[in-house]
Design a protein around this motif. Sequence first.
Motif, PDB file in Angstrom:
ATOM      1  N   TYR A   1       0.833  -1.208   0.000  1.00 27.16           N
ATOM      2  CA  TYR A   1       0.000   0.000   0.000  1.00 27.16           C
ATOM      3  C   TYR A   1       0.871   1.263   0.000  1.00 27.16           C
ATOM      4  CZ  TYR A   1      -3.504   3.445   1.341  1.00 27.16           C
ATOM      5  OH  TYR A   1      -4.320   4.544   1.362  1.00 27.16           O
TER       6      TYR A   1
ATOM      7  N   LEU B   1      -7.450  -0.876  -3.371  1.00 29.52           N
ATOM      8  CA  LEU B   1      -6.314  -1.628  -2.836  1.00 29.52           C
ATOM      9  C   LEU B   1      -6.413  -1.761  -1.310  1.00 29.52           C
ATOM     10  CD1 LEU B   1      -3.504  -2.949  -3.205  1.00 29.52           C
ATOM     11  CD2 LEU B   1      -2.515  -0.658  -2.985  1.00 29.52           C
TER      12      LEU B   1
ATOM     13  N   THR C   1       3.967   6.142  -5.235  1.00 28.14           N
ATOM     14  CA  THR C   1       4.017   6.317  -6.697  1.00 28.14           C
ATOM     15  C   THR C   1       2.956   7.294  -7.160  1.00 28.14           C
ATOM     16  OG1 THR C   1       4.862   4.078  -6.990  1.00 28.14           O
ATOM     17  CG2 THR C   1       3.864   5.115  -8.918  1.00 28.14           C
TER      18      THR C   1
ATOM     19  N   ILE D   1      -6.386   3.398  -5.185  1.00 24.77           N
ATOM     20  CA  ILE D   1      -5.803   3.289  -3.842  1.00 24.77           C
ATOM     21  C   ILE D   1      -6.846   2.788  -2.837  1.00 24.77           C
ATOM     22  CG2 ILE D   1      -4.877   4.645  -1.913  1.00 24.77           C
ATOM     23  CD1 ILE D   1      -2.803   4.202  -4.051  1.00 24.77           C
TER      24      ILE D   1
ATOM     25  N   CYS E   1       2.464   1.864  -3.506  1.00 23.00           N
ATOM     26  CA  CYS E   1       1.483   2.337  -4.492  1.00 23.00           C
ATOM     27  C   CYS E   1       1.100   3.797  -4.230  1.00 23.00           C
ATOM     28  CB  CYS E   1       0.232   1.461  -4.462  1.00 23.00           C
ATOM     29  SG  CYS E   1       0.515  -0.225  -5.034  1.00 23.00           S
TER      30      CYS E   1
ATOM     31  N   GLU F   1      -6.557   7.841  -9.463  1.00 23.34           N
ATOM     32  CA  GLU F   1      -5.555   7.205  -8.591  1.00 23.34           C
ATOM     33  C   GLU F   1      -6.145   6.904  -7.220  1.00 23.34           C
ATOM     34  OE1 GLU F   1      -1.404   9.146 -10.392  1.00 23.34           O
ATOM     35  OE2 GLU F   1      -2.554  10.207  -8.850  1.00 23.34           O
TER      36      GLU F   1
END
Length: 616
Positions: free
Chosen positions: A141, A172, A147, A169, A144, A165
């Motif tokens: 997590y 995830l 990034t 997220i 990601c 994004e």
Amino acid sequence: MKLEKILANLNSFEKNSFLKIIDGILANDPQNIKEIEKILSDSSKDLKNMDNINVVRVFNLVQDEFSQCIVEEFVNTTSQLDILSDIITKDGNSIMKQDWFARLYEKELSKLDKKLKDFKKTIESGKGDVSEQRFRDYKIYRSCLSTAYNNDKDNNQERKITTDELSIILTLSQQLELSQEEIKLINYLIIPIQKQDIDMVINDLKIMGVIFYSKKTSTIYVADEVIRILRKIRGKEVADKFFRRVLRLLREPQINAICRKHQIDWRLPVDEKIKAIIRDGIKFSNVLTEDVHKDGTNVTDKKKFINELCDKGLNITPAIKGTLIDEKVNNLIKYFDEIERDEKVGISIDGYEKLLIELGEVLKTLNERLRIEFELQDEKVLKSNYLLDYNIKPRDVLEIVTGKELEEFCKIKGIKTRGDIIQNILENYKDAENLYLENYENIGFRNFNLLKENGITIKEANLGVKFEELTKTIFEQLGFNVDEPLRKKLNTTKDKADIILNIGNNELIIVECKTLKESGYNKFSSVSRQLKAYSKCVENTDYKVIKSLLISPDFSDEFIKDCGLEYELNLSLITASSLVKILEGFKNSKHKQFPHNLLMRDVLIQEDRVLKAIGK
């Protein structure tokens, strides 16, 4: 506090930011635009000039779009909306003075700063009570998120997380079963946290439409409707008080299993562990479907656990439906949502006030415990109207008292202790007549779950009769002559009117009552035939029917339209909730008898117009 009540407490300037948000949504044709246009055409087309009831009706129809506006604010990495929404959605934080909010904000940042240092040390060292699998989840997590946040810098752009994004997220985090607290900690490892000026924080929240702020009293208001939206966005499926209710039914080894999975110290006292689970934003559904079970627990045993929790632990009847585990848990969440939305308190208001007084006399620390549990800033909080503004009901108060203390209280007050002790106490403080009137609309909707939760036990076959009885009581309290002898005289074996109101001068109003299980009463032809038959029973007497009224919890648009086209009956419709509000307004007015002419005007009687008229 409900949105309608907050709007009534504020001036036009203080409502302005919220109304601008709604206006912006309306300008982009929301999905319920046709229903909204009908409300706008029936009243003022300008939100600023509309009465509060209609503003709330419009807001209820744009909640999805309003929610999306807030979600988009989470993209702004400097908004700290996650921290702020966690503060204002806690039970007891819906009404706050500015200085109290500032104190909670500073306290939250201080706690978060300490947690971040400990968490960073743990995640970087790979040591502690965290399992290898959990370390792996954190790293995935974190990578990601890093990034998503830093890739703009590589492209010589301002660093931010886009809406796309953010949705990835969030997905995830859900798949990794991270709690809101774990997500928050990892987020602020990547995006440094900065304390903001409290005036700026309040202004930003006000502009978003999330809070209302009265400068005159330095008071922040968060509407119950907005709190539910914020909780949903943050992944909190039920209110803290309902989560607490469920957690207290679990065995300590099950509580410990939840703590171990989410890095909560399992050595703490049980009550502290329960507070930590709620505070950390652990997902309610995950707790019931995964966290409390040992590895390898089969589906049958999980179903059995959830069934026993609902049927025996929470005593929910009729049973929560659902074949699959997820269905059952989702329906339990809906059950709690229904209870929270309901304005009734489980016992009468007078009974609630008496309960608080007598609890306070026996349990000297209760006032302070309530203040701490719900973070209330006032010194004296053992007042029913005060607590109800925070949506804190009798059961919520009793659930923060220990079992031993409840037993002692029952012994002093002569209340039985066998069985469900909280239910026994609530039963003892019922005021039957007021309680039934407070649940008038629920009886009309034949809503067994809410009636049971609110302390009413009644057979289904008796609901229609009870609805009629309560309607008679309401008209009597409005000062009408409910002429029962005349009703019996006029009725035939075939045609029986529910209620006859004798206005004097041989003039009558016929009242028909209809209960229903679902929204939107729509059997116009049937009720029309009934009322015409009742009118014919009067034709051969010295009396004259000047009006017909139909009382029901709800009416479909088609029914209202057909009613408007019916000229023989002079029929008007009143919803159950409108009739109760009219009664409340009448009690506070100068009138000794309700002016029946106010019921002669509209097809669907609007309580706001009636209340304005009797309030003059």
